[in-house]
Design a protein around this motif. Structure first.
Motif, PDB file in Angstrom:
ATOM      1  N   THR A 130       0.970  -1.213   0.266  1.00 32.17           N
ATOM      2  CA  THR A 130       0.045  -0.150   0.094  1.00 32.17           C
ATOM      3  C   THR A 130       0.786   1.349  -0.029  1.00 32.17           C
ATOM      4  OG1 THR A 130      -0.124   0.176   2.404  1.00 32.17           O
ATOM      5  CG2 THR A 130      -1.826  -1.132   1.418  1.00 32.17           C
ATOM      6  N   GLY A 131       0.247   2.466  -0.409  1.00 34.97           N
ATOM      7  CA  GLY A 131       1.167   3.767  -0.484  1.00 34.97           C
ATOM      8  C   GLY A 131       0.255   4.498   0.366  1.00 34.97           C
ATOM      9  N   CYS A 132      -0.646   4.393   1.112  1.00 34.10           N
ATOM     10  CA  CYS A 132      -1.428   5.423   1.479  1.00 34.10           C
ATOM     11  C   CYS A 132      -2.101   5.024   3.074  1.00 34.10           C
ATOM     12  CB  CYS A 132      -2.878   5.673   0.804  1.00 34.10           C
ATOM     13  SG  CYS A 132      -3.878   4.496   0.764  1.00 34.10           S
ATOM     14  N   ASN A 133      -1.209   4.085   3.762  1.00 35.76           N
ATOM     15  CA  ASN A 133      -1.593   3.632   4.874  1.00 35.76           C
ATOM     16  C   ASN A 133      -3.097   3.175   5.110  1.00 35.76           C
ATOM     17  OD1 ASN A 133      -0.708   2.957   7.487  1.00 35.76           O
ATOM     18  ND2 ASN A 133      -1.365   4.935   8.253  1.00 35.76           N
ATOM     19  N   GLY A 188      -3.958   7.467   6.771  1.00 36.60           N
ATOM     20  CA  GLY A 188      -3.664   8.410   5.738  1.00 36.60           C
ATOM     21  C   GLY A 188      -2.166   8.436   5.606  1.00 36.60           C
ATOM     22  N   SER A 189      -1.723   9.473   4.764  1.00 35.71           N
ATOM     23  CA  SER A 189      -0.310   9.699   4.543  1.00 35.71           C
ATOM     24  C   SER A 189      -0.095  10.822   5.736  1.00 35.71           C
ATOM     25  CB  SER A 189       0.008  10.117   3.201  1.00 35.71           C
ATOM     26  OG  SER A 189      -0.690   9.226   2.237  1.00 35.71           O
ATOM     27  N   ALA A 190       1.104  10.476   6.267  1.00 35.79           N
ATOM     28  CA  ALA A 190       1.722  11.723   7.218  1.00 35.79           C
ATOM     29  C   ALA A 190       3.195  11.367   7.244  1.00 35.79           C
ATOM     30  CB  ALA A 190       0.865  11.609   8.502  1.00 35.79           C
ATOM     31  N   ARG A 191       3.814  12.149   7.849  1.00 32.49           N
ATOM     32  CA  ARG A 191       5.516  11.869   8.063  1.00 32.49           C
ATOM     33  C   ARG A 191       5.496  11.409   9.680  1.00 32.49           C
ATOM     34  NH1 ARG A 191       9.635  16.704   7.641  1.00 32.49           N
ATOM     35  NH2 ARG A 191       8.491  17.018   9.377  1.00 32.49           N
ATOM     36  N   ILE A 192       6.818  10.344   9.529  1.00 31.54           N
ATOM     37  CA  ILE A 192       6.911   9.719  11.043  1.00 31.54           C
ATOM     38  C   ILE A 192       7.896  10.586  11.546  1.00 31.54           C
ATOM     39  CG2 ILE A 192       7.873   7.932  12.281  1.00 31.54           C
ATOM     40  CD1 ILE A 192       6.753   6.235   9.804  1.00 31.54           C
ATOM     41  N   SER A 193       7.611  11.083  12.691  1.00 31.66           N
ATOM     42  CA  SER A 193       8.639  12.181  13.311  1.00 31.66           C
ATOM     43  C   SER A 193       9.074  11.803  14.834  1.00 31.66           C
ATOM     44  CB  SER A 193       8.301  13.496  13.464  1.00 31.66           C
ATOM     45  OG  SER A 193       6.880  13.630  14.179  1.00 31.66           O
ATOM     46  N   VAL A 244       7.654   1.190   2.534  1.00 33.07           N
ATOM     47  CA  VAL A 244       7.311   0.581   1.378  1.00 33.07           C
ATOM     48  C   VAL A 244       5.753   0.046   1.538  1.00 33.07           C
ATOM     49  CG1 VAL A 244       7.930  -1.531   0.116  1.00 33.07           C
ATOM     50  CG2 VAL A 244       9.744  -0.167   0.682  1.00 33.07           C
ATOM     51  N   SER A 245       5.321  -0.457   2.524  1.00 34.28           N
ATOM     52  CA  SER A 245       4.078  -1.340   2.694  1.00 34.28           C
ATOM     53  C   SER A 245       2.991  -0.336   2.720  1.00 34.28           C
ATOM     54  CB  SER A 245       4.133  -2.315   3.682  1.00 34.28           C
ATOM     55  OG  SER A 245       5.068  -3.162   3.877  1.00 34.28           O
ATOM     56  N   ASP A 246       3.305   0.681   3.645  1.00 34.00           N
ATOM     57  CA  ASP A 246       2.182   1.719   3.890  1.00 34.00           C
ATOM     58  C   ASP A 246       2.074   3.139   3.188  1.00 34.00           C
ATOM     59  OD1 ASP A 246       1.789  -0.299   5.652  1.00 34.00           O
ATOM     60  OD2 ASP A 246       1.924   0.603   7.332  1.00 34.00           O
ATOM     61  N   GLY A 247       3.327   3.108   2.770  1.00 35.54           N
ATOM     62  CA  GLY A 247       3.474   4.561   1.958  1.00 35.54           C
ATOM     63  C   GLY A 247       3.736   5.819   2.730  1.00 35.54           C
ATOM     64  N   LEU A 248       4.398   5.583   4.012  1.00 33.38           N
ATOM     65  CA  LEU A 248       4.406   6.672   4.921  1.00 33.38           C
ATOM     66  C   LEU A 248       6.050   7.394   4.645  1.00 33.38           C
ATOM     67  CD1 LEU A 248       2.957   4.926   8.316  1.00 33.38           C
ATOM     68  CD2 LEU A 248       2.058   6.759   6.807  1.00 33.38           C
ATOM     69  N   GLU A 249       6.098   8.421   4.988  1.00 29.37           N
ATOM     70  CA  GLU A 249       7.341   9.070   5.080  1.00 29.37           C
ATOM     71  C   GLU A 249       8.219   9.402   6.562  1.00 29.37           C
ATOM     72  OE1 GLU A 249       8.118  13.023   3.141  1.00 29.37           O
ATOM     73  OE2 GLU A 249       6.093  12.692   1.988  1.00 29.37           O
ATOM     74  N   VAL A 250       9.357   9.314   6.564  1.00 31.76           N
ATOM     75  CA  VAL A 250       9.917   9.444   7.822  1.00 31.76           C
ATOM     76  C   VAL A 250      10.845  10.783   7.791  1.00 31.76           C
ATOM     77  CG1 VAL A 250      11.491   8.605   9.479  1.00 31.76           C
ATOM     78  CG2 VAL A 250      10.205   7.044   7.951  1.00 31.76           C
ATOM     79  N   ALA A 251      10.546  11.501   8.850  1.00 31.92           N
ATOM     80  CA  ALA A 251      11.207  12.989   8.836  1.00 31.92           C
ATOM     81  C   ALA A 251      12.923  12.794   8.871  1.00 31.92           C
ATOM     82  CB  ALA A 251      10.872  13.567  10.415  1.00 31.92           C
ATOM     83  N   ALA A 252      13.386  13.859   8.723  1.00 24.66           N
ATOM     84  CA  ALA A 252      14.713  13.945   8.526  1.00 24.66           C
ATOM     85  C   ALA A 252      15.597  13.710   9.962  1.00 24.66           C
ATOM     86  CB  ALA A 252      15.207  15.089   7.669  1.00 24.66           C
ATOM     87  N   ARG A 253      14.782  14.283  10.970  1.00 26.59           N
ATOM     88  CA  ARG A 253      15.257  14.211  12.267  1.00 26.59           C
ATOM     89  C   ARG A 253      14.444  13.396  13.315  1.00 26.59           C
ATOM     90  NH1 ARG A 253      19.145  14.504   9.563  1.00 26.59           N
ATOM     91  NH2 ARG A 253      20.323  16.177   9.401  1.00 26.59           N
ATOM     92  N   PRO A 254      13.940  12.482  13.223  1.00 28.13           N
ATOM     93  CA  PRO A 254      12.858  11.816  14.058  1.00 28.13           C
ATOM     94  C   PRO A 254      13.404  11.629  15.619  1.00 28.13           C
ATOM     95  CG  PRO A 254      13.755  10.224  12.823  1.00 28.13           C
ATOM     96  CD  PRO A 254      14.448  11.284  12.185  1.00 28.13           C
TER      97      PRO A 254
END
Lengths: 208, 528
Positions: free
Chosen positions: B37-40, B123-128, B201-211
């Motif tokens: 998936t790409g949209c969680n 939904g899509s969001a950034r992991i921080s 890859v599986s959920d389409g989530l982004e990861v912040a640069a400085r989590p």
């Protein structure tokens, strides 16, 4: 073996301290010879337990109950604490770095009821203290029981320390979860016992 | 009612029991046939395609009609994140996610008394922000957004340090070599990076640069995260407060241009880690009714008792029997594990994932032993009263190779006895009895599968009214999330810390007596 002693052995194998004590009193009333109680009662019970404790049938609870019942009988039959020592003196301890001493305590019970005099140096014990006890008590064997692996390098030192004190003839036996994964060569000991009964068989073999 | 989902992809196939109302994506999450998936899972990316081969699923949603179009939906293609089985179904996974050792943790598994609501977001969001529970066997991660969207995903995967030894002492010994110590620390950093890749890859989530990462764990794991063995092999440290853990923050590289600031939460002391204190936070131990007992079951079970004044804590090294090791019939709580046993003759059981039984996991063993005791087939001392010719009892009928022999029962008794002795020692130190307990909270390896009545019957839990016993999946991670996302959490942790008193079982004179009493397969505190 007579019926009264057979009954005593049955109660001991059952781990029934109360019944074993009562039966031991009856035996002593008719047969004041403590040696018979020791050999045909306590030792026979320990032999029975040893035969039962194969790898497939091992049960810690049964061993503990029988050991405790046998110790209770021994303490009452020999109240001054002088359980007849027919097979010599050994020193036992759980070496420094390990406070898990259940295995050591089981071995002490089995050895005591089989006629050995056991000097227990406790747990978390420096190896130098074990060697000093062997010299002081004129022991023929030093037994190290360890559950966790930090004791391995300490056990390796025992032979050298005994030799330094002129006790090269003292036998070193290791046992316990961590130590029985190693060979006797790797531990620099004379024997690695699988369990308390295996340790007793090895020591009995030396004293025949 | 659960639905049976038969899924296949090429030559691979798997049969799963889907929980009522669960989407096909959710049903597939714990298998090797996960969908990409790409949209969680909110239906906007259209990637999680499956083909319905037989059986019925819910009416197509507007997202499916938009992403697939009427013709494809008519041909049987559906989005796994939208379609819910309405009976048994057979499906083909069209867009398979890459193979991964990481498995999603369902949102309800992180519910706790302190946060009872399901806090997942779709939904899509950034992991921080990332909460990490570093267990000896598994790593668990909860991944949060900074934008008020709550938890975005959670993952569970194997602790890669197992290559240095399955138990903590062997790993600590290996860490005497500085290079091996650093390698173990680095292995965790790499594993977290891999989990993040899986989520990407599986959920389409982004990861912040400085989590930001907050990590909890048992004392040995935290020590190894710092790249040292922390003097933990010296018994003098076992009953002392943990002052060895550096306050400095770690920095982990988690892929290209991504660096996380890592806060390791101080353990309580000895072998009692910070996972127990976050579990106590999530369990609402302090504001709740007392005396209250908390058990975090594992190879090393950590136990806390709150008596209204003092938080008594200890750890009981019962061994890995409940985690599927040391007994021939035991397997970890994974697909194919019997996790519940009930009924009389013959015994009935349930298998995780609904497929063929491979063995019995911890909760199933507790049930099995309790049922055998009740039926009189097993004595309170652990003797098989009515074994087969091979001296073993079987589960699963004639010819089954899931066997319980006397030696296995002995291993089980020892694991149970270490925990029973630990509980009774804490209760004694608090000057109460087990019957005085107003609340028992369990978490860890049994999750919510532990049958309380069976656990009480064999003495794994004190015998108080079953409605006063609560079970949760992972309170350590749930509490770590609270610390990560609320200032109140950190304040409560400090209060808990000030009230804590540590007991080392190996240094308690009564341990052996209580251990022997607890070897009996009987209610706690009762010697038959």
């Amino acid at each position: 073996m007579d019926a009264a002693l057979s009954t005593l052995v049955a109660h001991l194998l059952d781990g029934d301290s109360e019944a074993a004590l009562a039966q031991a009193r009856r035996v002593r009333a008719s047969q004041p010879d403590g040696q018979r109680l020791l050999v045909e009662g306590l030792e026979a019970a320990m032999d029975g337990m040893s035969a039962k404790c194969t790898t497939e049938q091992f049960n810690l609870l049964e061993i503990m109950l029988t050991g405790r019942a046998a110790m209770a009988v021994a303490r009452e039959a020999f109240p001054e604490g002088a359980i007849p020592c027919t097979r010599g003196t050994v020193v036992i301890a759980t070496p420094q770095g390990d406070v898990h001493d259940l295995g050591k305590n089981i071995t002490r019970m089995v050895l005591t009821t089989k006629g050995f005099r056991v000097v227990d140096c406790g747990k978390d014990c420096p190896v130098a203290e074990m060697v000093a006890a062997a010299a002081r008590e004129q022991a023929f064997a030093v037994l190290a029981s360890g559950l966790i692996s930090p004791v391995v390098p300490l056990v390796r030192q025992l032979r050298g320390l005994l030799r330094e004190r002129g006790l090269s003839n003292v036998v070193v036996v290791a046992g316990g979860a961590a130590l029985k994964q190693c060979t006797a060569e790797a531990l620099n000991v004379d024997y690695v016992a699988r369990d308390a009964f295996d340790c007793v068989h090895f020591l009995e073999g030396l004293r025949r | 009612m659960t639905a049976v989902v038969r899924a296949r992809c090429g030559a691979r196939s798997q049969t799963i029991q889907a929980a009522p109302g669960a989407t096909l994506r959710r049903a597939l999450e714990d298998t090797d046939l996960r969908v990409r998936t790409g949209c969680n899972g909110n239906g906007s990316c259209g990637l999680c395609r499956v083909r319905i081969l037989s059986g019925a699923v819910s009416t197509p949603t507007s997202e499916e009609m938009l992403n697939l179009g009427p013709a494809l939906v008519e041909s049987g293609l559906r989005l796994a994140c939208q379609a819910v089985p309405v009976g048994d179904v057979e499906i083909e996974v069209v867009n398979l996610a890459p193979a991964s050792a990481w498995r999603p943790i369902p949102p309800e598994a992180l519910c706790s008394p302190a946060r009872p609501e399901v806090t997942s977001s779709v939904g899509s969001a950034r992991i921080s922000k990332i909460a990490v529970d570093v267990g000896t066997t598994n790593l668990c991660l909860a991944l949060w957004s900074d934008e008020g969207q709550g938890r975005l995903a959670a993952r569970r995967g194997p602790n890669p340090q197992s290559g240095f030894g399955s138990d903590v002492v062997t790993r600590l010994q290996a860490a005497h070599d500085p290079a091996a110590a650093l390698e173990q620390a680095h292995a965790i950093e790499l594993a977290v990076a891999e989990a993040l890749r899986d989520v990407t890859v599986s959920d389409g989530l982004e990861v912040a640069a400085r989590p930001t990462i907050v990590a909890v764990g048992n004392t040995a794991m935290l020590s190894l995260l710092q790249g040292s063995q922390g003097g933990l092999l010296d018994p003098e440290t076992w009953a002392a407060p943990a002052t060895w853990l550096s306050e400095r923050q770690l920095r982990w590289h988690l892929g290209a241009d991504r660096e996380a600031v890592v806060h390791l939460m101080q353990p309580l002391g000895g072998f009692v880690g910070s996972d127990l204190i976050t579990a106590a936070l999530a369990a609402n131990l302090l504001p709740g009714e007392f005396p209250a007992l908390l058990l975090d079951f594992g190879t090393n079970t950590e136990i806390a008792l709150w008596d209204g004044e003092i938080l008594w804590v200890t750890s009981a090294a019962g061994g890995p029997a409940f985690e599927g090791s040391g007994m021939r019939c035991a397997v970890p709580a994974d697909a194919g594990a019997i996790y519940r046993v009930w009924g009389g003759t013959p015994l009935r059981f349930e298998v995780m994932g609904g497929g063929e039984a491979k063995g019995v996991c911890g909760s199933g063993l507790v049930d099995w032993v309790a049922r055998l005791r009740q039926a009189g087939a097993l004595s309170s001392r652990g003797n098989l009263v009515d074994g087969t010719a091979e001296g073993a009892l079987s589960l699963g009928g004639k010819g089954s190779d899931i066997l319980l022999c006397k030696r296995d029962v002995d291993v089980f008794q020892r694991a149970k006895a270490a925990i029973g002795a630990g509980v009774q020692l804490l209760v004694r130190r608090a000057g109460i009895s087990c019957q005085d307990l107003r609340r028992i909270v369990t978490t860890g390896l049994f999750g919510r599968s532990l049958d309380v009545a069976n656990a009480q019957a064999i003495g794994l839990l004190p015998a108080i009214a079953p409605q006063r016993v609560e079970s949760y999946d992972n309170l350590a991670l749930a509490g770590c999330e609270i610390v990560l996302t609320s200032a109140d959490g950190s304040r409560t942790i400090e209060t808990l810390r000030r009230r804590t008193r540590l007991l080392n079982l190996g240094q308690c004179a009564e341990f052996e007596e209580l251990f022997v009493q607890s070897l009996f397969l009987a209610p706690m505190g009762v010697e038959p």
